[in-house]
Design a protein around this motif. Structure first.
Motif, PDB file in Angstrom:
ATOM      1  N   ASN A  46      -3.164   0.659   9.745  1.00  0.00           N
ATOM      2  CA  ASN A  46      -2.794   0.220   8.362  1.00  0.00           C
ATOM      3  C   ASN A  46      -1.878   0.990   7.876  1.00  0.00           C
ATOM      4  OD1 ASN A  46      -5.649  -1.100   8.513  1.00  0.00           O
ATOM      5  ND2 ASN A  46      -6.500   0.912   8.054  1.00  0.00           N
ATOM      6  N   VAL A  57       1.251   1.941   5.514  1.00  0.00           N
ATOM      7  CA  VAL A  57       1.875   1.949   4.382  1.00  0.00           C
ATOM      8  C   VAL A  57       3.154   2.341   4.385  1.00  0.00           C
ATOM      9  CG1 VAL A  57       1.580   2.881   2.057  1.00  0.00           C
ATOM     10  CG2 VAL A  57      -0.471   2.476   3.371  1.00  0.00           C
ATOM     11  N   TRP A  59       2.418  -2.380   1.769  1.00  0.00           N
ATOM     12  CA  TRP A  59       1.634  -2.644   3.022  1.00  0.00           C
ATOM     13  C   TRP A  59       2.860  -3.170   3.697  1.00  0.00           C
ATOM     14  CZ3 TRP A  59      -2.720  -0.292   3.718  1.00  0.00           C
ATOM     15  CH2 TRP A  59      -3.635  -0.277   2.751  1.00  0.00           C
ATOM     16  N   LYS A  60       2.845  -2.773   5.079  1.00  0.00           N
ATOM     17  CA  LYS A  60       3.702  -3.441   5.989  1.00  0.00           C
ATOM     18  C   LYS A  60       3.498  -4.829   6.082  1.00  0.00           C
ATOM     19  CE  LYS A  60       5.202  -3.264  10.973  1.00  0.00           C
ATOM     20  NZ  LYS A  60       4.736  -2.513  12.194  1.00  0.00           N
ATOM     21  N   LEU A  62      -9.487  -2.193  -0.658  1.00  0.00           N
ATOM     22  CA  LEU A  62      -8.721  -3.456  -0.950  1.00  0.00           C
ATOM     23  C   LEU A  62      -9.560  -4.351  -1.859  1.00  0.00           C
ATOM     24  CD1 LEU A  62      -7.170  -2.510   1.458  1.00  0.00           C
ATOM     25  CD2 LEU A  62      -7.243  -4.530   2.693  1.00  0.00           C
ATOM     26  N   HIS A  84      -2.979 -11.718   3.042  1.00  0.00           N
ATOM     27  CA  HIS A  84      -2.883 -10.070   2.833  1.00  0.00           C
ATOM     28  C   HIS A  84      -2.367  -9.599   4.168  1.00  0.00           C
ATOM     29  CE1 HIS A  84      -3.847  -5.933   2.182  1.00  0.00           C
ATOM     30  NE2 HIS A  84      -4.294  -6.382   0.847  1.00  0.00           N
ATOM     31  N   ILE A 122      -2.770  -6.639   5.898  1.00  0.00           N
ATOM     32  CA  ILE A 122      -3.611  -5.998   6.410  1.00  0.00           C
ATOM     33  C   ILE A 122      -4.658  -6.722   7.143  1.00  0.00           C
ATOM     34  CG2 ILE A 122      -4.935  -3.994   6.589  1.00  0.00           C
ATOM     35  CD1 ILE A 122      -2.149  -3.385   6.436  1.00  0.00           C
ATOM     36  N   THR A 158      -5.180   4.756   8.725  1.00  0.00           N
ATOM     37  CA  THR A 158      -4.041   4.620   7.832  1.00  0.00           C
ATOM     38  C   THR A 158      -2.830   5.754   7.993  1.00  0.00           C
ATOM     39  OG1 THR A 158      -5.613   3.585   6.367  1.00  0.00           O
ATOM     40  CG2 THR A 158      -3.100   4.419   5.372  1.00  0.00           C
ATOM     41  N   THR A 193      -3.477   4.134  -0.075  1.00  0.00           N
ATOM     42  CA  THR A 193      -3.923   2.766   0.401  1.00  0.00           C
ATOM     43  C   THR A 193      -4.465   2.006  -1.192  1.00  0.00           C
ATOM     44  OG1 THR A 193      -6.265   3.447   0.275  1.00  0.00           O
ATOM     45  CG2 THR A 193      -5.150   3.572   2.419  1.00  0.00           C
ATOM     46  N   ALA A 213      -0.798   0.869  -2.547  1.00  0.00           N
ATOM     47  CA  ALA A 213      -0.243  -0.338  -1.745  1.00  0.00           C
ATOM     48  C   ALA A 213      -0.768  -1.594  -2.055  1.00  0.00           C
ATOM     49  CB  ALA A 213      -0.300   0.200  -0.483  1.00  0.00           C
ATOM     50  N   GLU A 214      -2.208  -1.414  -2.420  1.00  0.00           N
ATOM     51  CA  GLU A 214      -3.102  -2.556  -2.641  1.00  0.00           C
ATOM     52  C   GLU A 214      -2.596  -3.226  -3.999  1.00  0.00           C
ATOM     53  OE1 GLU A 214      -5.634  -5.640  -2.161  1.00  0.00           O
ATOM     54  OE2 GLU A 214      -4.645  -4.198  -0.873  1.00  0.00           O
ATOM     55  N   HIS A 230       0.551  -5.012  -3.995  1.00  0.00           N
ATOM     56  CA  HIS A 230       0.437  -6.195  -3.375  1.00  0.00           C
ATOM     57  C   HIS A 230      -0.038  -7.195  -4.443  1.00  0.00           C
ATOM     58  CE1 HIS A 230      -0.545  -9.056  -0.331  1.00  0.00           C
ATOM     59  NE2 HIS A 230      -2.129  -9.030  -1.047  1.00  0.00           N
TER      60      HIS A 230
END
Length: 572
Positions: A160, A162, A171-172, A231, A267, A269, A309, A465, A468-469, A472
């Motif tokens: 995961n 970041v 997120w990648k 998430l 998404h 991930i 992660t 995490t 990043a969420e 997103h």
């Protein structure tokens, strides 16, 4: 969990049996563990309260005794301030809502139990409620009790990642985005027709068609929540028991499931995880069961998510800065939920109550104008075209009212559905934000004991995490809400242009009777085509040229028409 015996356990997730050896069980049910997972195949034998026994996934059960497990020495820096209040409460007073009465078996003695006590002893103690921080595995991760993993040995899809982009955590991006369409549905039965179910045929853009039942979607949702604890997993459509095989219900659920799948597919991930990819592969029933059990035993679940992660790039955020971000997310989430719900309710009222009122008012005006046109008959020496012009104006109002009601309902449906989806999505952020808040609380507690270096990096991972969420979600919301508004406004523009064109045509039909045309001062209506010219009965009016640039006045009605109108007025 490997021992056998007779002990009470709690069911963490609902499970539906697929063969006679398995046992269907509801979430939060209490069962008796008769035989634990001895062979490591992931199944344990339990007995329900009604005496029915069978196998359930080991990952679905939890020892009730786990609540009374004491903390180890390394946990003292991570414990909540409230944990120091977990001593025995005053038994003489009523038990508060967060206090449970526990019956200790004879072979267990607690700090509150007298050594000379016999058989069972009833004591009261505070039971810390299971919060998202504990159920997500974040607490286990901070304690260092997660399954250790070397990220260098993981495949790319198992990580995961970041990334830090312009100081923001994201997120990648996914490498192979796909889309999904749910086509036809099929009602099947099993157990000799005793049980019916609906299969939904999924058409991926990058593989062949597969069929999945709603209960399989439900299973996937439960696994996603466990696999990706911070998430925002959108909730599934509700389980509708009554009328679930009705065509309208099936079609509505099909549309909602398609939206749900495509949300997950976007998404970065989730879309590249084995869990999501395996769900959309065409497999035999045996392979499907192997996949299910592998995902239920996946060490990447819960705390394993954080262990896998990786933060790429420089990440140096102060505790105050992280706390400020979390407060901002919490406020935004709350305000978004309120504003989206308010917009949805207003839109519902606009497309029903207001549209019905608008319809009635316009139809009332239209009927009044149409009634007026009935007096302008050629028998009364009125031009036929004038009667038609008045009548058409009334019909224009009536049609506008009728169309407005139906059009607003039709145009509002996609927008309302989109708003419902986002209200659902925003509500799913509560767990992520709660986990981030509790993580920072642990970091603050550790800092008080000068032990922040022990968990600082792990707290940063959990926080990353969540950030990043949230980023997103914000990127998705800009695109999605723009799409929703563009679609709704396009529908409104088309409708109102049609209404305006109808009114312009009606207006043009009155121009010549008012002595006006589309030339000169009425150029704004020049683009409206004129109706066919018609001869006007009665003597033509003559004017003297060169005395006035104004257009000629309309011809006066003949004396016979005036006399007829007076007689008609007297008769009224």
């Amino acid at each position: 969990m490997s021992q056998s015996g007779s002990k009470q356990c709690k069911i963490l997730y609902a499970f539906e049996a697929e063969d006679s050896a398995e046992l269907s069980i509801q979430e939060n049910a209490i069962v008796t563990l008769y035989e634990a997972d001895q062979t490591g195949d992931g199944w344990s034998y339990v007995i329900r309260e009604d005496g029915v026994a069978g196998f359930v996934p080991t990952t679905h059960i939890e020892d009730i005794d786990d609540y009374s497990t004491p903390d180890g020495p390394e946990d003292q820096a991570l414990s909540d301030d409230s944990s120091s209040n977990s001593s025995s409460e005053d038994e003489s007073g009523p038990a508060p809502s967060d206090v449970s009465t526990i019956i200790l078996p004879p072979n267990k003695v607690s700090a509150n139990t007298s050594p000379n006590s016999n058989s069972q002893t009833i004591v009261s103690r505070s039971v810390i409620k299971r919060t998202p921080f504990t159920t997500s595995g974040a607490e286990t991760f901070l304690r260092g009790e997660e399954v250790k993993v070397n990220r260098n040995n993981l495949q790319e899809y198992e990580k995961n990642v970041v990334m830090t982009v312009n100081g923001v955590l994201v997120w990648k991006p996914a490498t192979e985005p796909a889309s999904y369409r749910i086509g036809s549905t099929e009602t099947n039965s099993k157990f000799g027709g005793a049980k019916n179910y609906t299969s939904y045929k999924i058409h991926p853009s990058n593989s062949e068609c597969i069929a999945r039942r709603f209960k399989q979607f439900d299973w996937l949702y439960d696994r996603l929540v466990t696999r990706f604890p911070t998430l925002a997993i959108p909730k599934l459509p509700p389980k509708t028991m009554r009328g679930r095989f009705n065509e309208d219900t099936v079609n509505m659920r099909k549309e909602l499931l398609e939206t749900w799948l495509n949300r997950l597919a976007r998404h970065p991930i989730i879309s590249e995880s084995q869990l999501f990819g395996g769900f959309l592969k065409k497999e035999s029933q045996t392979d499907w069961k192997k996949y299910k059990r592998a995902m239920e035993r996946d060490p990447a679940n819960q705390s394993g998510f954080f262990a896998r992660t990786e933060i790429v790039g420089d990440f140096n955020r102060s505790l105050d800065g992280m706390q400020q971000d979390i407060n901002g997310w919490e406020k935004l989430s709350k305000n978004l939920n309120g504003s989206l719900s308010y917009f949805r309710d207003i839109l519902q009222n606009h497309s029903t109550e207001f549209a019905r009122y608008y319809q009635n008012e316009f139809m009332t005006v239209g009927k009044a104008i149409t009634n007026l046109s009935s007096l302008f008959k050629p028998d009364h020496h009125y031009p036929k075209e004038f009667e038609l012009a008045v009548k058409n104006a009334g019909e224009c109002f009536i049609a506008s009212g009728k169309d407005f009601h139906s059009q607003q309902i039709q145009d509002a449906v996609p927008l309302r559905k989109g708003l419902e989806e986002y209200i659902n999505l925003v509500s799913s952020q509560k767990q992520s934000i709660s986990v981030a808040k509790d993580t920072l609380k642990k970091l603050k507690d550790a800092k008080k004991h000068h032990q922040e270096n022990v968990i600082k990096d792990k707290c940063a991972t959990v926080y990353a995490t969540v950030e990043a969420e949230m980023n997103h979600f914000q990127q998705e919301s800009v695109r999605d809400i723009s799409d929703l508004m563009l679609r709704y406004l396009r529908f409104q523009v088309v409708y109102h242009k049609t209404v305006a064109r109808n009114f312009e045509e009606s207006l043009e039909s009155f121009m010549k009777f008012a002595g006006k045309s589309t030339n000169g001062q009425n150029q704004q209506f020049a683009n409206v085509p004129s109706p066919p010219a018609a001869a006007t009965p009665g003597p033509a009016a003559t004017t003297t040229t060169g005395k006035s640039s104004a257009p000629p006045p309309p011809p006066p009605p003949p004396p016979q028409a005036l006399q007829s109108a007076k007689m008609q007025q007297n008769s009224f």
